[in-house]
Design a protein around this motif. Structure first.
Motif, PDB file in Angstrom:
ATOM      1  N   ARG A  49       0.830  -1.217   0.000  1.00  0.00           N
ATOM      2  CA  ARG A  49       0.000   0.000   0.000  1.00  0.00           C
ATOM      3  C   ARG A  49       0.856   1.254   0.000  1.00  0.00           C
ATOM      4  N   SER A  51       0.801   5.744  -0.250  1.00  0.00           N
ATOM      5  CA  SER A  51      -0.061   6.864   0.110  1.00  0.00           C
ATOM      6  C   SER A  51       0.701   8.167   0.004  1.00  0.00           C
ATOM      7  N   SER A  52      -0.022   9.247  -0.299  1.00  0.00           N
ATOM      8  CA  SER A  52       0.647  10.549  -0.323  1.00  0.00           C
ATOM      9  C   SER A  52       0.831  11.089   1.095  1.00  0.00           C
ATOM     10  N   THR A  53       0.186  10.442   2.071  1.00  0.00           N
ATOM     11  CA  THR A  53       0.362  10.849   3.472  1.00  0.00           C
ATOM     12  C   THR A  53       1.515  10.062   4.084  1.00  0.00           C
ATOM     13  N   ARG A  56       2.440   5.837   6.041  1.00  0.00           N
ATOM     14  CA  ARG A  56       1.457   4.825   5.612  1.00  0.00           C
ATOM     15  C   ARG A  56       1.837   3.428   6.134  1.00  0.00           C
TER      16      ARG A  56
END
Ligand code: GTP
Ligand code: MG
Length: 203
Positions: A49, A51-53, A56
């Motif tokens: 996975r 994520s731009s956050t 993650r």
């Protein structure tokens, strides 16, 4: 290289690490540097996975990698949580001594650390610490400069030179999970490290 990838398990404790098997490759670097994306681009599948956050990946996620026609896994990839991003909660950094450091220092099958550094920003103090730490612990590592697609013209060679000079690494490998640049070269480095590890084990 074409491979099949299968999620094995997630660990937050050394007791949960898989039974030692084929050579392992760990993907390490600051949060959001693109560890999970590089792993996905190598296997050609969105198995980890992203994520731009930042922050993650919170566990060590193990994936079995098998070449077509092979009866069992050839490698195990370990996607690690990132470190050192300002917005990553402090309690996450507390995880390091619990399972990330034990993994990197004690894991027998660990054949190569892929040390990822963002090509778009100057190397940070914690990047330098990571490289020094890997050297100190005598771990084989390859420095990979991520998100190279964002640099055009002579900006990429400049960034690579800076990595070479500031971190004293021979040949940082430019990589883009977006375009696949560097993919063949990184696979080559991985295969070489695993062959070395297998030879050592064979005595
Ligand atoms: P944590 O698990 O949070 O530590 O992050 P990570 O290092 O695994 O990064 P991740 O792969 O989740 O990617 C972070 C962000 O960077 C995502 O928004 C990705 O789309 C982006 N990204 C990753 N690789 C590339 C790349 O090669 N090029 C560009 N332009 N963006 C990328
Ligand atoms: Mg990740």
């Amino acid at each position: 290289m074409r491979v099949h990838a299968k999620f094995l398990l997630s660990a937050t404790d050394a007791a949960q690490f898989p039974v030692p098997g084929p050579p392992e490759i760990a993907f390490i670097g600051r949060s959001n540097v693109g560890k999970s994306s590089v792993l996905n681009s190598l296997v050609g599948e969105k198995i980890a996975r992203t994520s731009s956050t930042p922050g993650r990946t919170r566990t060590i996620n193990f994936f079995e990698i098998r070449r077509p026609g092979q009866p069992s896994a050839d490698f195990v990839f370990a996607d690690l949580p990132g470190y050192g991003y300002a917005r990553v909660p402090r309690e996450m950094m507390a995880d390091w001594p619990l399972f990330i450091e034990p993994y990197l220092t004690q894991r027998g099958p660990l054949a190569l650390c892929v040390a990822l550094i963002d090509a778009n920003v100057p190397p940070q103090e914690n990047d330098r610490q990571m490289v020094d730490w890997l050297r100190h612990n005598q771990r084989s590592f390859l420095v990979v400069a991520t998100k190279s697609d964002r640099l055009s013209g002579n900006k990429l060679p400049q960034a690579l030179r800076r990595l070479r000079d500031e971190l004293q690494v021979d040949s940082p490998l430019p990589y883009s999970a977006r375009t696949g640049a560097g993919r063949d070269e990184l696979w080559q480095g991985i295969r070489k490290a695993c062959a070395r590890q297998n030879e050592t084990l064979a005595g």
